[in-house]
Design a protein around this motif. Structure first.
Motif, PDB file in Angstrom:
ATOM      1  N   SER A   4       0.850  -1.437   0.198  1.00 45.79           N
ATOM      2  CA  SER A   4      -0.362  -0.177   0.161  1.00 45.79           C
ATOM      3  C   SER A   4       1.567   1.228   0.261  1.00 45.79           C
ATOM      4  O   SER A   4       2.606   1.196   0.661  1.00 45.79           O
ATOM      5  CB  SER A   4      -0.782   0.020   1.186  1.00 45.79           C
ATOM      6  OG  SER A   4      -0.555   0.518   2.606  1.00 45.79           O
ATOM      7  N   LYS A  13       1.014  -5.008   3.446  1.00 49.81           N
ATOM      8  CA  LYS A  13      -0.020  -4.572   3.693  1.00 49.81           C
ATOM      9  C   LYS A  13       0.070  -5.328   5.470  1.00 49.81           C
ATOM     10  O   LYS A  13      -0.869  -4.604   5.702  1.00 49.81           O
ATOM     11  CB  LYS A  13      -1.017  -5.833   3.036  1.00 49.81           C
ATOM     12  CG  LYS A  13      -2.403  -5.666   3.110  1.00 49.81           C
ATOM     13  CD  LYS A  13      -3.100  -5.346   1.516  1.00 49.81           C
ATOM     14  CE  LYS A  13      -4.285  -5.398   1.893  1.00 49.81           C
ATOM     15  NZ  LYS A  13      -5.027  -4.702   1.520  1.00 49.81           N
ATOM     16  N   ARG A  16      -0.514  -3.126   8.013  1.00 54.27           N
ATOM     17  CA  ARG A  16      -1.521  -1.899   8.100  1.00 54.27           C
ATOM     18  C   ARG A  16      -2.475  -1.928   9.297  1.00 54.27           C
ATOM     19  O   ARG A  16      -3.061  -0.818   9.529  1.00 54.27           O
ATOM     20  CB  ARG A  16      -2.075  -2.250   7.221  1.00 54.27           C
ATOM     21  CG  ARG A  16      -2.113  -1.516   5.805  1.00 54.27           C
ATOM     22  CD  ARG A  16      -2.096  -1.231   4.319  1.00 54.27           C
ATOM     23  NE  ARG A  16      -3.864  -1.205   4.718  1.00 54.27           N
ATOM     24  CZ  ARG A  16      -4.616  -1.180   4.111  1.00 54.27           C
ATOM     25  NH1 ARG A  16      -4.924  -1.783   2.942  1.00 54.27           N
ATOM     26  NH2 ARG A  16      -5.885  -1.292   3.664  1.00 54.27           N
ATOM     27  N   GLU A  35     -16.824  -1.917   9.022  1.00 52.76           N
ATOM     28  CA  GLU A  35     -15.933  -1.412   9.934  1.00 52.76           C
ATOM     29  C   GLU A  35     -16.477   0.095   9.887  1.00 52.76           C
ATOM     30  O   GLU A  35     -17.993   0.455   9.329  1.00 52.76           O
ATOM     31  CB  GLU A  35     -15.586  -1.369   8.423  1.00 52.76           C
ATOM     32  CG  GLU A  35     -14.520  -0.443   8.254  1.00 52.76           C
ATOM     33  CD  GLU A  35     -13.299  -0.578   6.617  1.00 52.76           C
ATOM     34  OE1 GLU A  35     -12.377  -0.482   5.975  1.00 52.76           O
ATOM     35  OE2 GLU A  35     -15.001   0.800   5.603  1.00 52.76           O
ATOM     36  N   TYR A 120      -6.687  -0.169  12.166  1.00 46.35           N
ATOM     37  CA  TYR A 120      -6.081  -0.385  10.675  1.00 46.35           C
ATOM     38  C   TYR A 120      -6.449   1.086  10.457  1.00 46.35           C
ATOM     39  O   TYR A 120      -6.912   2.008  10.534  1.00 46.35           O
ATOM     40  CB  TYR A 120      -6.432  -1.488  10.040  1.00 46.35           C
ATOM     41  CG  TYR A 120      -8.349  -0.900   9.807  1.00 46.35           C
ATOM     42  CD1 TYR A 120      -7.551  -1.324   8.260  1.00 46.35           C
ATOM     43  CD2 TYR A 120      -9.245  -2.034  10.395  1.00 46.35           C
ATOM     44  CE1 TYR A 120      -9.653  -1.345   8.244  1.00 46.35           C
ATOM     45  CE2 TYR A 120     -10.373  -2.218   9.770  1.00 46.35           C
ATOM     46  CZ  TYR A 120     -10.694  -1.802   8.775  1.00 46.35           C
ATOM     47  OH  TYR A 120     -12.117  -1.883   8.899  1.00 46.35           O
ATOM     48  N   ASN A 122      -6.780   2.360   6.394  1.00 49.12           N
ATOM     49  CA  ASN A 122      -7.415   2.337   5.017  1.00 49.12           C
ATOM     50  C   ASN A 122      -6.758   2.325   3.857  1.00 49.12           C
ATOM     51  O   ASN A 122      -5.838   3.145   4.492  1.00 49.12           O
ATOM     52  CB  ASN A 122      -8.785   2.504   4.886  1.00 49.12           C
ATOM     53  CG  ASN A 122      -8.972   3.633   4.669  1.00 49.12           C
ATOM     54  OD1 ASN A 122      -8.504   4.519   4.961  1.00 49.12           O
ATOM     55  ND2 ASN A 122     -10.685   3.941   4.597  1.00 49.12           N
ATOM     56  N   GLU A 123      -7.416   2.147   2.679  1.00 51.43           N
ATOM     57  CA  GLU A 123      -6.204   2.739   1.787  1.00 51.43           C
ATOM     58  C   GLU A 123      -6.136   4.137   1.165  1.00 51.43           C
ATOM     59  O   GLU A 123      -4.654   4.597   1.382  1.00 51.43           O
ATOM     60  CB  GLU A 123      -6.542   1.848   0.475  1.00 51.43           C
ATOM     61  CG  GLU A 123      -7.020   0.468   0.560  1.00 51.43           C
ATOM     62  CD  GLU A 123      -7.918  -0.017   1.152  1.00 51.43           C
ATOM     63  OE1 GLU A 123      -8.998   0.399   1.793  1.00 51.43           O
ATOM     64  OE2 GLU A 123      -7.573  -1.056   1.418  1.00 51.43           O
ATOM     65  N   LYS A 128      -9.681   2.931  10.998  1.00 55.72           N
ATOM     66  CA  LYS A 128     -11.049   2.541  10.702  1.00 55.72           C
ATOM     67  C   LYS A 128     -10.885   1.644  12.146  1.00 55.72           C
ATOM     68  O   LYS A 128     -10.231   1.223  12.067  1.00 55.72           O
ATOM     69  CB  LYS A 128     -10.901   1.913   9.946  1.00 55.72           C
ATOM     70  CG  LYS A 128     -11.770   2.903   8.523  1.00 55.72           C
ATOM     71  CD  LYS A 128     -12.339   3.326   8.754  1.00 55.72           C
ATOM     72  CE  LYS A 128     -12.626   4.399   7.532  1.00 55.72           C
ATOM     73  NZ  LYS A 128     -13.888   4.796   7.511  1.00 55.72           N
ATOM     74  N   GLU A 130     -12.776  -2.213  13.471  1.00 56.82           N
ATOM     75  CA  GLU A 130     -13.320  -3.222  12.801  1.00 56.82           C
ATOM     76  C   GLU A 130     -14.560  -3.292  14.217  1.00 56.82           C
ATOM     77  O   GLU A 130     -13.092  -3.936  15.269  1.00 56.82           O
ATOM     78  CB  GLU A 130     -12.579  -4.307  12.401  1.00 56.82           C
ATOM     79  CG  GLU A 130     -13.041  -5.877  12.048  1.00 56.82           C
ATOM     80  CD  GLU A 130     -12.214  -7.002  11.325  1.00 56.82           C
ATOM     81  OE1 GLU A 130     -12.746  -7.696  11.350  1.00 56.82           O
ATOM     82  OE2 GLU A 130     -11.474  -6.486  10.758  1.00 56.82           O
TER      83      GLU A 130
END
Length: 166
Positions: A4, A13, A16, A35, A120, A122-123, A128, A130
């Protein structure tokens, strides 16, 4: 290996996931995951990106049509001085109203719990949460999981030893 890009720096990844709640999988049956965004102050974001947060005893609750996360400890940012917030303050989670009302109904009706599993990035670089809809495990369930894991480990060990023979 997936990569990423954040600020021109390629990160694997695996980097992250910032904080995970491993105890949740031991104490609860995870039924569904969602999410959610999280409303944070600037110094809290910096502290979480350094991995200085703890989800161990945290939970979420629906109040007045909004979801809040409680007991999530975010250590004060070292260089934050007066801008640091209370480490255990309730933090608002950001979800669609429709999802919030659905979760509220499930929690009230079936006696389920909302547990954060991980924080975590995100892109797009946003932090965010979970969130899991979970049902508490009994002591018997916990013992069964331990037995199942041990049996699986023994099978894998025997299989590896069998393969070494060839």
């Amino acid at each position: 290996m997936k990569m990423s890009c954040k600020g021109g720096i390629l990160l694997p990844k695996a980097y992250r996931d910032l904080v995970t709640n491993r105890k949740a999988y031991h104490d609860y049956h995870i039924l569904e995951t969602y999410e959610a965004g999280i409303a944070l102050a600037g110094t809290e974001v910096k502290s979480i990106r350094e991995g200085k947060a703890n989800l161990k005893d945290s939970f979420a609750r629906v109040e007045n049509g909004e979801i809040f996360i409680y007991n999530m400890h975010v250590s004060p940012y070292e260089k934050g001085n007066i801008f640091n917030k209370d480490p255990l303050r309730p933090r608002k989670l950001l979800m669609h109203k429709r999802e919030i009302m659905r979760l509220y109904g499930l929690v009230k009706e079936k006696g389920l719990t909302l547990i954060p599993l991980k924080l975590y990035v995100n892109e797009r670089g946003k932090i965010k949460v979970e969130l899991a809809l979970a049902k508490g495990k009994t002591l018997y369930d916990k013992r069964e999981d331990i037995k199942r894991r041990d049996a699986q480990r023994e099978v894998e060990k025997a299989f590896r030893e069998y393969q070494k023979g060839f």
